[in-house]
Design a protein around this motif. Structure first.
Motif, short mmCIF file in Angstrom:
data_model
loop_
_atom_site.label_atom_id
_atom_site.label_comp_id
_atom_site.label_asym_id
_atom_site.label_seq_id
_atom_site.Cartn_x
_atom_site.Cartn_y
_atom_site.Cartn_z
N GLY A 5 -45.54 -57.62 5.12
CA GLY A 5 -44.71 -57.69 6.17
C GLY A 5 -43.47 -56.86 6.51
O GLY A 5 -42.65 -56.99 6.91
N GLY A 6 -44.10 -55.38 6.92
CA GLY A 6 -43.13 -54.65 7.29
C GLY A 6 -42.69 -53.08 6.35
O GLY A 6 -42.65 -52.67 6.49
N TYR A 7 -42.61 -53.52 4.78
CA TYR A 7 -42.36 -52.63 3.72
C TYR A 7 -42.28 -51.81 4.03
O TYR A 7 -41.75 -50.42 3.92
N ASP A 15 -38.34 -62.48 10.54
CA ASP A 15 -39.01 -61.08 11.93
C ASP A 15 -38.34 -60.53 12.59
O ASP A 15 -37.75 -60.89 12.92
N ILE A 16 -39.09 -59.28 12.51
CA ILE A 16 -38.05 -58.81 13.61
C ILE A 16 -38.59 -58.57 14.95
O ILE A 16 -37.73 -58.32 16.11
N SER A 17 -40.23 -59.08 14.80
CA SER A 17 -40.11 -59.01 16.28
C SER A 17 -40.38 -61.10 16.86
O SER A 17 -41.29 -61.21 16.36
N ALA A 25 -34.92 -61.02 12.68
CA ALA A 25 -34.35 -60.19 11.66
C ALA A 25 -35.11 -59.43 11.56
O ALA A 25 -36.00 -59.28 10.76
N ASP A 26 -34.41 -58.21 11.20
CA ASP A 26 -34.39 -57.04 10.29
C ASP A 26 -34.62 -57.57 8.71
O ASP A 26 -34.00 -57.84 8.43
N ALA A 27 -35.80 -56.39 8.03
CA ALA A 27 -35.62 -56.75 6.69
C ALA A 27 -34.28 -55.63 6.00
O ALA A 27 -34.08 -56.28 4.45
N VAL A 73 -37.63 -67.70 0.87
CA VAL A 73 -37.55 -66.91 1.82
C VAL A 73 -38.91 -66.22 1.83
O VAL A 73 -39.51 -65.17 0.95
N GLU A 74 -39.53 -65.44 3.75
CA GLU A 74 -40.37 -64.85 3.30
C GLU A 74 -39.74 -63.57 4.20
O GLU A 74 -39.26 -63.35 5.64
N VAL A 75 -39.98 -62.47 3.84
CA VAL A 75 -39.10 -61.17 4.88
C VAL A 75 -41.30 -60.91 5.79
O VAL A 75 -41.97 -60.48 5.17
N GLY A 76 -40.82 -60.34 7.67
CA GLY A 76 -42.34 -60.02 7.70
C GLY A 76 -42.91 -61.15 7.66
O GLY A 76 -44.69 -61.06 7.97
N CYS A 77 -42.89 -61.93 8.75
CA CYS A 77 -42.85 -63.35 8.08
C CYS A 77 -44.12 -63.36 9.70
O CYS A 77 -45.34 -63.94 9.52
N LEU A 113 -49.20 -45.50 13.13
CA LEU A 113 -47.84 -44.98 13.23
C LEU A 113 -47.32 -46.57 14.29
O LEU A 113 -47.87 -46.81 14.96
N GLU A 114 -45.71 -46.78 13.56
CA GLU A 114 -45.60 -48.09 14.44
C GLU A 114 -44.89 -46.78 15.05
O GLU A 114 -43.32 -47.46 15.09
N TRP A 115 -44.81 -46.55 15.76
CA TRP A 115 -44.34 -45.86 17.18
C TRP A 115 -45.09 -46.18 18.65
O TRP A 115 -45.55 -46.24 18.18
N VAL A 161 -37.66 -49.50 17.26
CA VAL A 161 -38.75 -49.24 16.92
C VAL A 161 -40.13 -50.00 16.76
O VAL A 161 -41.52 -50.00 17.88
N GLN A 162 -39.88 -50.34 15.74
CA GLN A 162 -40.33 -51.37 15.18
C GLN A 162 -41.09 -52.53 16.49
O GLN A 162 -41.66 -53.45 16.18
N ARG A 163 -39.71 -53.39 16.05
CA ARG A 163 -39.98 -54.79 17.13
C ARG A 163 -40.40 -54.23 18.48
O ARG A 163 -41.45 -55.13 18.76
C1 SAM Z 1 -48.79 -56.93 9.80
S1 SAM Z 1 -47.62 -58.45 10.00
C2 SAM Z 1 -48.01 -59.28 8.82
C3 SAM Z 1 -47.42 -60.98 9.12
C4 SAM Z 1 -47.36 -62.19 8.91
N1 SAM Z 1 -46.98 -61.60 7.20
C5 SAM Z 1 -49.16 -62.00 8.58
O1 SAM Z 1 -49.68 -62.53 7.36
O2 SAM Z 1 -49.16 -62.60 9.56
C6 SAM Z 1 -46.72 -57.01 9.75
C7 SAM Z 1 -45.05 -58.07 10.19
O3 SAM Z 1 -44.02 -57.29 9.29
C8 SAM Z 1 -43.01 -57.68 10.61
N2 SAM Z 1 -42.53 -56.13 10.75
C9 SAM Z 1 -42.45 -54.78 10.80
N3 SAM Z 1 -41.07 -54.35 10.81
C10 SAM Z 1 -40.52 -55.23 10.06
C11 SAM Z 1 -38.84 -55.05 9.53
N4 SAM Z 1 -38.10 -54.13 10.43
N5 SAM Z 1 -38.21 -56.21 9.42
C12 SAM Z 1 -38.87 -57.13 9.10
N6 SAM Z 1 -40.18 -57.68 9.85
C13 SAM Z 1 -40.51 -56.48 9.84
C14 SAM Z 1 -43.68 -57.07 12.03
O4 SAM Z 1 -42.44 -57.86 12.86
C15 SAM Z 1 -44.78 -57.68 12.30
O5 SAM Z 1 -44.37 -59.43 11.76
#
Ligand code: SAM
Length: 182
Positions: free
Chosen positions: A123-125, A83-85, A103-105, A58-62, A179-181, A8-10
């Motif tokens: 980044g999605g946390y 990033d998941i997307s 990848a998923d966080a 490493v950056e998560v949700g980049c 909401l992310e859905w 759903v988040q993707r």
């Molecule tokens: C608000 S954006 C921030 C992106 C980037 N850090 C920036 O500063 O522009 C949130 C990012 O988190 C990613 N994201 C959401 N859920 C995620 C998950 N479960 N695993 C990895 N990435 C995720 C989204 O795809 C999105 O690119």
């Protein structure tokens, strides 16, 4: 993490990538920790970038990697962004030293103890159903003594318009607009 929530988040971020870049076009070419524009160039939450030479970050949700790309440009670190997307990742620039993977966080395709630094800038946390497992994943990839900086917003942030200049609570907390859905 719940596989269904990950999907759903993707889909949410794939569908929202164009709007996100349009709305934030004025600052997605540098490393800000948040829409309030705390600049890493001044805040140095990750330290002096020149001291990251030879390190793995490493950056998560980049997303489209504004932060990871800035870091790769200003250091000689190996910077790996997840990033998941794919629609967000596709918008990233090509920079020497920057490697991007979908990848998923909750399940990072990265070896144990291999990262010197793990960071995330919104980044999605905040949207994960099982934050404990995602934090365990950060701990798994981080080498002993490594450091981590994770920026998230307060849950009530969404009652304000997504604009740091506009701090009037205007959006009901329980509406589902953010909401992310589907
Ligand atoms: C608000 S954006 C921030 C992106 C980037 N850090 C920036 O500063 O522009 C949130 C990012 O988190 C990613 N994201 C959401 N859920 C995620 C998950 N479960 N695993 C990895 N990435 C995720 C989204 O795809 C999105 O690119």
């Amino acid at each position: 993490m719940d596989k269904e929530l990950g999907a759903v988040q993707r889909r949410h971020w794939d569908a929202d990538a164009a709007r996100y870049h349009e709305d934030h076009a004025d600052y997605l070419d540098t490393f800000f920790w948040c829409p309030e524009r705390l600049a890493e160039a001044e805040a140095r939450l990750l330290g002096d970038p020149t001291e990251l030479a030879g390190r793995t970050v490493v950056e998560v949700g980049c997303g489209s990697a504004p932060c990871a790309a800035w870091l790769a440009r200003h250091s000689s670190a190996r910077v790996v962004g997840f990033d998941i997307s794919m629609h967000m990742l596709r918008r990233a620039p090509q920079v020497d030293g920057l490697h991007l993977l979908q990848a998923d966080a909750a399940s990072l395709p990265f070896p144990e103890d291999a990262a010197d630094v793990v960071f995330s800038s919104f980044g999605g946390y905040p949207f994960l159903s099982d934050l404990g497992s995602a934090m365990a994943e950060v701990a798994r990839v981080l080498r002993p003594g490594g450091s981590s900086v994770i920026a998230v917003n307060h849950p009530t942030a969404w009652i304000f318009p997504d604009d740091p200049e506009e701090l009037t609570a205007a959006i009901p907390y329980f509406q589902d607009a953010y909401l992310e859905w589907e």
